[in-house]
Structure formats: C-alpha cells, structure tokens
Design an enzyme around this catalytic site. Structure first.
Site, PDB file in Angstrom:
ATOM      1  N   HIS A 177       0.836  -1.208   0.000  1.00 37.72           N
ATOM      2  CA  HIS A 177       0.000   0.000   0.000  1.00 37.72           C
ATOM      3  C   HIS A 177       0.876   1.266   0.000  1.00 37.72           C
ATOM      4  CE1 HIS A 177      -2.707   2.925   2.416  1.00 37.72           C
ATOM      5  NE2 HIS A 177      -3.028   2.999   1.134  1.00 37.72           N
TER       6      HIS A 177
HETATM    7 CA    CA Z   1       0.453  -0.413  -4.283  1.00 36.28          CA
END
Ligand code: CA
Ligand code: ZLS
Ligand code: ZN
Length: 406
Positions: free
Chosen positions: A201
């Site tokens: 992320h």
């Molecule tokens: Ca990513």
C-alpha cells in the site's frame, strides 16, 4: 528486425546516477540496489538510451526535501552514517525523536524509525545519505522535465519510495520522493493522479495528501492477514473503505484496491483498467505519477501476486494511452532479475519500442566500457561510470533474458 527508434509523438527522459548501485542495506536485507545495475545494463544493452534523453542525476538539496519532511529529520538524514549514528542520537534536538521502542521483531529503534541493527527494515548503512538524496534528486529532475514541458514521460527507476513519512522512515523508504514530486507538480498542474502498482500500500503518499482534493491517490496492493499468525501484510493499511480523511475536503480523493494473494494477469488487468479508467474519467488529472514497484510480479521474494512482466507493462501502456505528462518511478522489487526485466521492458514501452526487444539480445549492443563516458546531455548519451564489479552479473542477467523475457 527493426532497431530502437525515438518515439514519434512524445519525448522521454531517463534520470539516474550509478552511485546508488554501490549501496548495501545489509547482507540479508531484501532491498538490493544492484537490481538497478541489472536494469541499467539491460536498458543500455538494448540501445534504449538512443530512444530517450538520459540525464545523470545530482543530489537533491536539503531545502528541497524540507518541502515535505521535518527539518530535524532532514538534518539527521543528511548527517547520519553507521559511524555517526550513536553520537547524533545523543544530540538534544534529536533526543525528543527517540522514544524507547522496538519493532515487531524486538529490534531496538532509534530516532525516526532508524536503526543500526541489521534486523531492521530501515537500517543506517554506509553511503546512505548520498543514496537518499540522489534518488530524490533524480525524481525531482524528472519532475522538472515534465513541469517545464521538456519531456512527456520522465523515468526514475531508483525512486518511488512510497512509505516514507514526514518525520519517519518506514518500509525501506527514508525520503518520500513521490510526495516531493507531487508538491512540485501542484505548482503547475491543477490535478495530479498518483497510481501505485507496488504490491504494498502506498501509505506515505496517501497520508501526505489525505486533505488535498487536487491529488488523487490510487493504490493496488496485497491486503489482509497473510498467514496463520495475526500478522498483516505490510503496512496493514489501505482497506477499500479508506478513501481519504473523513470530513476533510480530501475525502474521496484516495482510492484503495486491496487484493488477496495469487491474483493473476487477467484478474489484475480487469481491476486495473476498470478502476484506473474510471478514476481518470472522473478526476480528469493534468498529470500522472505511476509507481511501478516490481514486487507485484509473480516469484517476488516479498510479494504474493502472480502477475507477469507482460501485464505489469500493460499498466504502463494503459496509463500512457491517456497522453498526459507522466512520471514513471520504481519502488519495490525483490527478485532482482525480474525487476530488471520488467523495468527494461517498461522503458521500451515508454519509448514506443515495446515490440522490439528481441529475446535474443543483440550482442553488438552489449555496452562496452568505453561507451560509459560522459557526453553532453540530450542526445541519447550513455552513463559516465562503469561498475566493473557488477559486469558479470549484468551480462548473466542479459543472457538469462535471452531465454526468458516476454
Ligand atoms: Ca500499491
Ligand atoms: O513497498 O513487515 C514488516 C515489518 C516488520 C517485519 C520485518 N521486521 C524487520 C520489521 C517489522 C513488520 N516490514 C516489511 C516492509 C516491507 C517494505 C516494502 C517496501 C516497498 O516495496 C517499497 C520499496 C517487510 N517485509 C519483509 C521484510 N520487511 C524483511 C524481510 C527480511 C529482512 C532481513 C533484513 C530485515 C531484517 C531481516 C528484513 C525485512
Ligand atoms: Zn513493495
């Protein structure tokens, strides 16, 4: 077979400084800067330097890095080395950044989430300061090429360090070159779309712009518990319900696509093209930053996806088709030979040479040492330094590629 040509309708610049290759995070550390040596040699081996302008990067200035990062953190990073770490930690201005704490593996952490322990995600290593300011300098130079209309696509494979926070290193990232780039872009472009195909992320970038409606962040990543322990896949954020700071004007300008392990090409293509396409249609960005972390490839040492170089590159092609000023950055990627294959392929796609990389490397294009002399910028010149130590590994990677790539 057709040779490498310069792209017709657009201009590509490539930003790099070979000094970053000499860096070592530590023997067992998964981040291997020599993956950039392999990438460079494949790019040069194919003659892709003739399709773009190559620029030798210089270090970013401390003032430039302060546009996002905390002053104490920037000063610390600019002075730190394994030799100076302990003494620096004793300085009064840094003591307030040094709470007694350790990481999930009980490794003792110093200020700013840094540590001299080899068991840490963000170790302090020799030459670290030079490395950090160089990859940042390359990203800022690439950004400048775009914002001054001198390039349509600018590439820095040594950048893309998306986890770094304002005053804290995280997940192998110390300076957030992406945030610094977007801050520069906002002086020129009304809206910037950030797309992140690293398997992790892009939390640092998302958080930096969580209140900023002129920046949309979109990350595709592995999300959720990954084994029978309670451990979450790093960094543990980026749920689908995470859409930017609630109640702020930035709400709904963050998008997250959490994904389970083992996603394949077809599934990834479907997700990427639908979500990205609709994000572009709705947000109408003036420029795009694409973080191309190669740890989303199958067989990555840390990643858990199952996508091929071909689909990874299709993401670049999809973005490119929108014909917006685009900054292409690296990021993660822990199976070095695959990182080099992917990023070389994506350099070829950016320059419209995607169909020209023969799996048989043209041997007359394998770079010779004398080719590594500095020439004036702007006419497809080569890099000035030749890393003797790395030569065999690089040739090996090229030979291996004859068998496997594409
Ligand atoms: Ca990513
Ligand atoms: O996105 O999972 C973690 C955090 C820990 C486990 C690892 N220990 C060292 C610290 C505490 C919970 N960290 C991740 C970070 C992944 C960063 C990805 C960066 C990016 O690709 C952009 C560049 C992580 N995963 C794997 C490791 N760390 C890791 C594996 C093996 C080692 C060796 C060196 C160091 C300690 C032993 C290490 C880290
Ligand atoms: Zn990653």
């Amino acid at each position: 077979e057709a040779g490498i040509t310069r792209p017709k309708g657009h201009k590509v610049s490539f930003h790099y400084n070979s000094t970053v290759e000499d860096m070592h995070f530590g023997k067992t550390h998964p981040m291997k800067p020599w993956r950039l040596t392999l990438t460079k040699h494949l790019v040069l081996g194919y003659g892709l330097q003739y399709a773009m302008d190559t620029y030798e990067a210089v270090k970013a200035g401390k003032d430039q890095v302060r546009a996002f990062h905390d002053t104490d953190y920037v000063d610390f990073l600019s002075q730190v080395s394994p030799q100076t770490f302990d003494a620096l930690c004793q300085e009064p201005r840094y003591r307030k950044h040094t709470p007694a704490r350790h990481d999930a593996d009980q490794v003792i952490l110093g200020p700013f989430n840094l540590s001299t322990s080899p068991g840490a995600d963000c170790p302090v290593f020799d030459g670290m300061s030079e490395y950090l300011f160089l990859y940042t300098g390359a990203t800022l130079a690439a950004t400048n090429q775009l914002t001054t209309n001198q390039s349509d696509i600018a590439i820095n494979w040594s950048g893309g360090l998306h986890h770094a926070h304002k005053s804290e290193a995280s997940g192998f990232c110390y300076i957030n070159d992406i945030v610094l780039s977007i801050i520069d872009m906002l002086r020129v472009y009304p809206r910037v779309l950030y797309i992140d195909i690293d398997v992790h992320h892009g939390d640092g970038v998302e958080q930096a712009f969580q209140r900023q409606p002129r920046v949309m962040t979109l990350s595709y990543h592995r999300y959720g518990p990954y084994d029978d322990t309670n451990n979450k896949f790093f960094p543990g954020t980026g749920d689908i319900t995470d859409v930017g700071l609630r109640g702020s004007i930035g709400e709904h300008f963050a998008l997250n696509v959490p994904i389970g392990s083992g996603i394949d090409d077809k599934q990834y293509k479907y997700l990427f093209e639908n979500v990205t396409g609709r994000a572009i249609d709705a947000f109408k960005p003036s420029a795009i930053v694409l973080q191309c972390g190669a740890d989303s490839l199958g067989g990555d040492r840390l990643g858990q996806f199952n996508i091929n170089i071909k689909q990874h590159g299709e993401c670049v092609n999809f973005v490119k088709r929108h014909r917006l000023p685009t900054l292409i950055l690296g990021g993660g990627g822990y199976t070095a030979r695959n990182v080099a294959r992917a990023w070389c392929h994506e350099t070829a796609l950016a320059t419209d040479n995607g169909t020209k990389l023969s799996p048989l490397i043209p041997l007359h294009l394998v770079p010779r040492p004398e080719a590594f002399q500095t020439r004036a910028h702007g006419d497809g010149q080569l890099f000035p330094r030749f890393q003797k130590d790395h030569r065999n590994e690089c040739v090996d990677a090229q030979l291996e590629l004859q068998v496997k790539v594409l």
